[in-house]
Design a protein around this motif. Structure first.
Motif, PDB file in Angstrom:
ATOM      1  N   LEU A 105      83.905  32.520  33.627  1.00  0.00           N
ATOM      2  CA  LEU A 105      82.960  31.993  33.471  1.00  0.00           C
ATOM      3  C   LEU A 105      82.266  33.405  33.986  1.00  0.00           C
ATOM      4  N   GLU A 106      81.182  33.357  33.619  1.00  0.00           N
ATOM      5  CA  GLU A 106      80.104  34.502  32.957  1.00  0.00           C
ATOM      6  C   GLU A 106      79.087  35.390  34.128  1.00  0.00           C
ATOM      7  N   ASP A 107      78.582  33.215  34.826  1.00  0.00           N
ATOM      8  CA  ASP A 107      77.868  33.962  35.978  1.00  0.00           C
ATOM      9  C   ASP A 107      78.165  33.525  37.627  1.00  0.00           C
ATOM     10  N   GLY A 108      78.890  33.832  38.130  1.00  0.00           N
ATOM     11  CA  GLY A 108      79.176  33.586  39.124  1.00  0.00           C
ATOM     12  C   GLY A 108      77.983  34.432  40.188  1.00  0.00           C
ATOM     13  N   PRO A 109      77.986  34.338  41.550  1.00  0.00           N
ATOM     14  CA  PRO A 109      76.780  34.179  42.108  1.00  0.00           C
ATOM     15  C   PRO A 109      77.576  36.115  42.648  1.00  0.00           C
ATOM     16  N   LEU A 110      79.034  36.082  42.981  1.00  0.00           N
ATOM     17  CA  LEU A 110      79.694  37.245  43.298  1.00  0.00           C
ATOM     18  C   LEU A 110      80.794  37.893  42.319  1.00  0.00           C
ATOM     19  N   TRP A 111      80.813  37.071  41.444  1.00  0.00           N
ATOM     20  CA  TRP A 111      82.455  37.708  41.157  1.00  0.00           C
ATOM     21  C   TRP A 111      81.550  37.310  39.415  1.00  0.00           C
ATOM     22  N   ASN A 112      82.696  38.154  38.347  1.00  0.00           N
ATOM     23  CA  ASN A 112      82.577  37.402  37.043  1.00  0.00           C
ATOM     24  C   ASN A 112      83.407  37.817  36.493  1.00  0.00           C
ATOM     25  N   ARG A 113      83.129  37.268  34.893  1.00  0.00           N
ATOM     26  CA  ARG A 113      84.502  37.894  34.108  1.00  0.00           C
ATOM     27  C   ARG A 113      84.237  38.947  33.526  1.00  0.00           C
ATOM     28  N   ALA A 114      83.428  39.225  33.991  1.00  0.00           N
ATOM     29  CA  ALA A 114      82.722  40.938  33.104  1.00  0.00           C
ATOM     30  C   ALA A 114      83.762  42.195  34.863  1.00  0.00           C
ATOM     31  N   ASN A 115      83.833  41.058  35.693  1.00  0.00           N
ATOM     32  CA  ASN A 115      84.171  42.139  37.255  1.00  0.00           C
ATOM     33  C   ASN A 115      85.559  41.802  37.185  1.00  0.00           C
ATOM     34  N   VAL A 116      86.150  40.705  36.547  1.00  0.00           N
ATOM     35  CA  VAL A 116      87.852  40.162  37.320  1.00  0.00           C
ATOM     36  C   VAL A 116      88.612  41.315  36.023  1.00  0.00           C
ATOM     37  N   LEU A 117      87.617  41.167  34.566  1.00  0.00           N
ATOM     38  CA  LEU A 117      87.757  43.174  33.643  1.00  0.00           C
ATOM     39  C   LEU A 117      87.812  44.220  33.782  1.00  0.00           C
ATOM     40  N   ASP A 161      78.601  44.906  39.709  1.00  0.00           N
ATOM     41  CA  ASP A 161      79.130  45.578  39.270  1.00  0.00           C
ATOM     42  C   ASP A 161      79.889  46.257  39.417  1.00  0.00           C
ATOM     43  N   VAL A 162      81.320  46.311  38.939  1.00  0.00           N
ATOM     44  CA  VAL A 162      82.626  46.886  39.419  1.00  0.00           C
ATOM     45  C   VAL A 162      82.580  48.261  37.986  1.00  0.00           C
ATOM     46  N   GLY A 163      82.141  48.122  36.814  1.00  0.00           N
ATOM     47  CA  GLY A 163      82.212  49.361  36.102  1.00  0.00           C
ATOM     48  C   GLY A 163      82.488  50.535  36.678  1.00  0.00           C
ATOM     49  N   ASP A 164      80.894  50.984  37.334  1.00  0.00           N
ATOM     50  CA  ASP A 164      81.035  52.054  37.822  1.00  0.00           C
ATOM     51  C   ASP A 164      81.935  51.764  39.089  1.00  0.00           C
ATOM     52  N   PRO A 165      83.228  52.136  39.261  1.00  0.00           N
ATOM     53  CA  PRO A 165      83.380  51.735  40.955  1.00  0.00           C
ATOM     54  C   PRO A 165      82.649  52.876  42.048  1.00  0.00           C
ATOM     55  N   VAL A 166      82.098  54.623  41.197  1.00  0.00           N
ATOM     56  CA  VAL A 166      80.930  54.806  42.639  1.00  0.00           C
ATOM     57  C   VAL A 166      80.268  53.950  43.495  1.00  0.00           C
ATOM     58  N   ALA A 167      79.012  54.050  41.963  1.00  0.00           N
ATOM     59  CA  ALA A 167      77.660  52.959  42.218  1.00  0.00           C
ATOM     60  C   ALA A 167      78.340  51.810  42.908  1.00  0.00           C
TER      61      ALA A 167
END
Length: 318
Positions: A204-216, A24-30
């Motif tokens: 693709l929303e449920d890739g094991p390590l990378w998904n659409r949310a991470n892309v965006l 989850d890269v929504g919060d880069p620090v986390a």
């Protein structure tokens, strides 16, 4: 087109993915903190026999900071050896050269090259074009100092994984547009290329390590300083390049269950249509990051061997 087409995983990977912590890269620090915890569980990297590992600082122009690189080269000095400027992955927001030493070391071992893994600046603190500028500084420096480095200036390549492959592709475009330095090859592993996220696989929303949310999220962090009215430049998102002619020969590898799959395929098609010698490999049953995360399955070993063989071939290594 439904999600079912992305469900298949290689049997060896099916059980292994259960151990993965979702990205989850929504919060880069986390995200960086989670990556640090994951790294702490891994065995310490040991430089392979026959290679020298070192640190190198490349000066940058103007007010830009100097760029640190982690380097690998053969113990036995080779005259006029190739060089590879390598950019690590991490969604533009995490990772560093020290945390991604395996592929750069393997490239040095496979090709006899001086490999410079660039510790480029990360978004969102340093959004585009910081990472590209850092890679550019290293590429220019290697080319300008080829003779004292024992490097053949006609055999300098760019390489990268994921977001790093985006930067590598951008460097190839920038070198072509600026009339140099010469880039002999571009080696793009599971490349990030298109900020628009409009391909079928990008959903693709449920890739094991990378998904659409991470892309965006990763693109949002990387492009944060671009004015909304400004079209995203091709040096930020190479898929936006209108003209792909005159670029160096390319090797592109993609994973079947990866939101980035289709943009890699499309870029390979565009290069081929533009007359650029291009090899594309797609690995069934694999997902984004599978090769580096689980390197000891049959399919991931094959993918890595293919990548190293391509580097050897494209650089004319002895």
């Amino acid at each position: 087109m439904g999600q079912s087409m992305y469900r298949y995983l290689d049997p060896e990977l099916t059980e292994l993915v259960r151990s993965l912590v979702p990205t989850d890269v929504g919060d880069p620090v986390a995200a960086r903190e989670r990556l640090a915890r994951t790294r702490a569980t891994r065995p310490e990297f040991v430089t392979p026999p026959g290679l020298v590992r070192d640190d190198l600082t490349v000066p940058a122009s103007g007010r830009r900071p100097a760029v640190r690189c982690l380097t690998f080269r053969p113990v036995v000095q080779i005259a006029a050896k190739p060089a590879i400027v390598y950019l690590h992955g991490g969604g533009f927001v995490m990772g560093d050269a020290d945390g991604d030493p395996v592929l750069p070391a393997q490239l040095a071992g496979s090709t006899g090259a001086l490999v410079l893994s660039v510790d480029y600046r990360l978004a969102p603190e340093h959004p585009y074009p910081a990472a590209v500028d850092d890679g550019w500084a290293v590429l220019r420096w290697v080319s300008d100092h080829a003779a004292p480095l024992g490097v053949d200036p006609a055999r300098v390549a760019v390489a990268g994984a994921s977001a790093g492959a985006c930067i590598a592709a951008a460097l190839a475009l920038r070198a072509r547009d600026g009339g140099g330095p010469r880039v002999a090859a571009q080696l793009l592993d599971i490349p990030v290329l298109d900020d628009r996220a409009i391909t079928p696989s990008s959903r693709l929303e449920d890739g094991p390590l990378w998904n659409r949310a991470n892309v965006l999220d990763s693109w949002r962090h990387y492009l944060r300083d671009l004015p909304e009215a400004q079209e995203v430049p091709s040096y930020a998102a190479p898929a936006r390049a209108v003209d792909l002619s005159g670029l160096p020969p390319a090797y592109i590898s993609v994973c079947a269950r990866d939101p980035l799959r289709d943009e890699g395929i499309a870029y390979a098609q565009g290069l081929t249509d533009a007359g650029v010698p291009t090899e594309l490999r797609l690995y069934p049953g694999t997902f984004h990051g599978a090769v580096s995360t689980f390197p000891d399955t049959a399919v991931t070993r094959r993918a890595r061997a293919d990548f190293l063989a391509a580097a050897h071939r494209l650089l004319g290594a002895a």
